[in-house]
Enzyme design. Structure first.
Site, PDB file in Angstrom:
ATOM      1  N   HIS A  23      22.542  50.439  73.642  1.00  0.00           N
ATOM      2  CA  HIS A  23      22.209  49.337  72.731  1.00  0.00           C
ATOM      3  C   HIS A  23      23.410  48.416  72.445  1.00  0.00           C
ATOM      4  CE1 HIS A  23      23.709  51.706  69.336  1.00  0.00           C
ATOM      5  NE2 HIS A  23      22.681  52.515  69.298  1.00  0.00           N
ATOM      6  N   HIS A  77      19.719  64.643  63.189  1.00  0.00           N
ATOM      7  CA  HIS A  77      19.778  63.182  63.210  1.00  0.00           C
ATOM      8  C   HIS A  77      18.540  62.674  63.938  1.00  0.00           C
ATOM      9  CE1 HIS A  77      21.251  59.184  63.440  1.00  0.00           C
ATOM     10  NE2 HIS A  77      22.095  59.283  64.445  1.00  0.00           N
ATOM     11  N   GLU A  79      17.877  59.666  65.194  1.00  0.00           N
ATOM     12  CA  GLU A  79      18.003  58.575  66.161  1.00  0.00           C
ATOM     13  C   GLU A  79      17.505  59.053  67.534  1.00  0.00           C
ATOM     14  OE1 GLU A  79      21.760  56.478  66.155  1.00  0.00           O
ATOM     15  OE2 GLU A  79      20.861  54.810  67.266  1.00  0.00           O
ATOM     16  N   ASP A  81      18.341  58.928  70.563  1.00  0.00           N
ATOM     17  CA  ASP A  81      19.171  59.557  71.603  1.00  0.00           C
ATOM     18  C   ASP A  81      19.263  61.063  71.395  1.00  0.00           C
ATOM     19  OD1 ASP A  81      20.600  58.668  69.341  1.00  0.00           O
ATOM     20  OD2 ASP A  81      22.521  58.782  70.379  1.00  0.00           O
ATOM     21  N   HIS A 144      25.391  59.335  60.878  1.00  0.00           N
ATOM     22  CA  HIS A 144      25.448  57.916  61.103  1.00  0.00           C
ATOM     23  C   HIS A 144      24.266  57.170  60.465  1.00  0.00           C
ATOM     24  CE1 HIS A 144      24.037  55.080  64.592  1.00  0.00           C
ATOM     25  NE2 HIS A 144      24.667  54.356  63.725  1.00  0.00           N
ATOM     26  N   ASP A 163      26.570  62.924  65.438  1.00  0.00           N
ATOM     27  CA  ASP A 163      27.362  61.817  65.990  1.00  0.00           C
ATOM     28  C   ASP A 163      28.860  61.920  65.660  1.00  0.00           C
ATOM     29  OD1 ASP A 163      25.339  60.463  67.285  1.00  0.00           O
ATOM     30  OD2 ASP A 163      24.937  59.096  65.630  1.00  0.00           O
ATOM     31  N   TYR A 191      34.162  55.364  70.147  1.00  0.00           N
ATOM     32  CA  TYR A 191      32.897  55.739  69.512  1.00  0.00           C
ATOM     33  C   TYR A 191      32.949  55.440  68.015  1.00  0.00           C
ATOM     34  CZ  TYR A 191      28.621  58.176  68.524  1.00  0.00           C
ATOM     35  OH  TYR A 191      27.339  58.447  68.120  1.00  0.00           O
ATOM     36  N   HIS A 222      27.566  64.086  71.147  1.00  0.00           N
ATOM     37  CA  HIS A 222      27.952  63.346  72.351  1.00  0.00           C
ATOM     38  C   HIS A 222      29.307  63.847  72.841  1.00  0.00           C
ATOM     39  CE1 HIS A 222      24.895  60.186  71.895  1.00  0.00           C
ATOM     40  NE2 HIS A 222      25.270  60.008  70.645  1.00  0.00           N
TER      41      HIS A 222
HETATM   42 FE1  FEO Z   1      23.313  57.890  65.799  1.00  0.00          FE
HETATM   43 FE2  FEO Z   1      23.963  59.421  68.821  1.00  0.00          FE
HETATM   44  O1  FEO Z   1      22.923  58.630  67.487  1.00  0.00           O
END
Ligand code: FEO
Length: 407
Positions: A23, A77, A79, A81, A144, A163, A191, A222
């Site tokens: 994104h 989380h 989100e 991903d 996040h 995250d 990041y 990640h």
């Molecule tokens: Fe806030 Fe890796 O997603």
């Protein structure tokens, strides 16, 4: 590839080698979506992956245990991903109960049909006994998203941090000591700069709560898992949370017919003092991700744009809009640029810098059509003043001075 964090605690995520645009984040090293399987008397899956990779995750889980043995799926989380694969995963795990905080359950219900899922809500301080091990939950709002949460296993001194502490870095290695530390730390910094910067206050609050935990390993959602450099990444986060400045001057610019470029080079020349790092960044030969990463710890920024249609050049405006959203705090700087028959470029840059509440050393430094030798001398002098201010700000932080915080 070793995937074991501890006995019966395994990485079951997905390495996304080819993604280059997350994104808008320029993921030049790809990324990973990390998920973990904790096998105990009750087995728990910690997080999932992006939707297209859910089957790859399930294959890894199935290689370690029968899918019917998974009793809990913890969602730290919402989100996509990390939770995009939840619909597929929950459908494939017949005995699983989703474990998340209240805000996460709401967010997930707006992304998935959660009506058929068994759900257990948790909040900070709640625990879930798996057998030999315990899951302990810590809500971390805005690190996040509002619903974000850490999961901690005290018996393993292991923190699943979603995250936070992550990096967009695809690798066949799983641990921080299996790659050059500088590369992992730079990815963690990028990041932070591009994802976490707006939430510095919340990061500071989260770090204070995390300090109560005895942590030997941090497993983010990640990139690489921190097992050898935990104190280092915690200290880096303390520094980044306040945008702690180093003596670094950035000259960021776009130019139409080279006038603003000439000014940029003169500012860079003036700023090139001993002990000061300087960087020249042409916005159309760099990218948003790199620029935001460099801005994070720069004490000073000169930002220039020629005038186009009574405003800044379009990519310069895009960079400024991106930085304004990230709100890196405590910088000093000034605007510069050229104009012709109408003003607008440097003035618009100046407004952006004011909006970010940066300390402005001077008003916009301008050249009409071409910079005269006098204007270039003025640029060198302004660059020197900026470098001296950068040294002062960096020294002030080393001696405990305070930065202005973003609202
Ligand atoms: Fe806030 Fe890796 O997603």
């Amino acid at each position: 590839m070793s995937t074991a964090l501890r006995d019966n605690v395994d990485w079951v995520g997905y390495v996304d080698w080819t993604v280059r645009d997350f994104h808008g984040y320029d993921t030049e090293h790809g990324t990973t979506y990390n998920a973990y399987l904790v096998r105990d008397e009750q087995t728990a899956l910690i997080d999932t992956v992006k939707a297209p990779h859910a089957d790859a995750l399930l294959d890894k889980v199935a290689a370690l245990t029968d899918l019917s043995n998974v009793r809990y799926v913890v969602c730290n989380h919402a989100e996509p991903d990390h939770a995009g694969g939840l619909s597929r995963v929950m459908a494939a795990l017949p005995e699983a109960t989703l474990v998340c905080d209240r805000k996460c359950a709401t967010a997930l219900s707006q992304h998935h049909d959660t009506s058929g899922w068994k759900t257990q809500l948790v909040a900070t301080g709640d625990t879930l006994a798996l057998g030999r091990r315990t899951l302990q939950f810590l809500e971390t709002p805005m690190v996040h998203w509002p619903e974000s949460m850490f999961t901690y296993i005290p018996e393993e001194r292991l923190l699943f941090s979603m995250d936070a502490f992550g990096q967009h870095y695809a690798s066949s290695q799983r641990f921080d000591d299996e790659l050059p530390l500088a590369a992992v730390m730079e990815a963690a910094k990028a990041y932070y700069a591009n994802i976490i910067t707006p939430y510095g206050k919340q990061v500071a609050a989260t770090l204070a709560k995390t300090a109560q935990l005895d942590i030997e390993m941090i497993a983010p959602a990640h990139g690489l898992i921190w097992r050898s450099h935990v104190p280092g990444v915690l200290e880096a986060y303390r520094s980044w949370a306040e945008c702690r400045p180093v003596p670094k001057v950035l000259v960021i610019y776009d130019t139409m017919w080279d006038s603003t470029a000439q000014m940029a080079h003169a500012i860079l020349e003036g700023a090139s003092l001993p002990g000061v790092e300087v960087q020249l960044l042409h916005v159309r030969h760099s990218n948003l991700t790199r620029i935001a990463t460099e801005v994070l710890d720069a004490a000073a920024v000169a930002f220039g744009s020629s005038t186009l249609n009574q405003g800044p050049m379009p990519i310069a405006a895009a960079v400024l809009t991106y930085l304004k959203g990230l709100r890196p705090v405590g910088k000093t700087g000034f605007a510069f640029g050229s104009y012709g028959w109408s003003k607008g470029g440097p003035e618009a840059v100046n407004e952006y810098l004011q909006t970010m509440k940066w300390e402005l050393l001077r008003g916009p430094l301008k050249a009409r059509y071409r910079p005269t030798p006098q204007v270039l001398d003025e640029c060198r002098a302004a660059g020197k003043a900026l470098a001296e201010k950068a040294q002062e700000l960096a020294a002030d932080r080393r001696t405990g001075g305070q930065l202005v915080s973003a609202p």
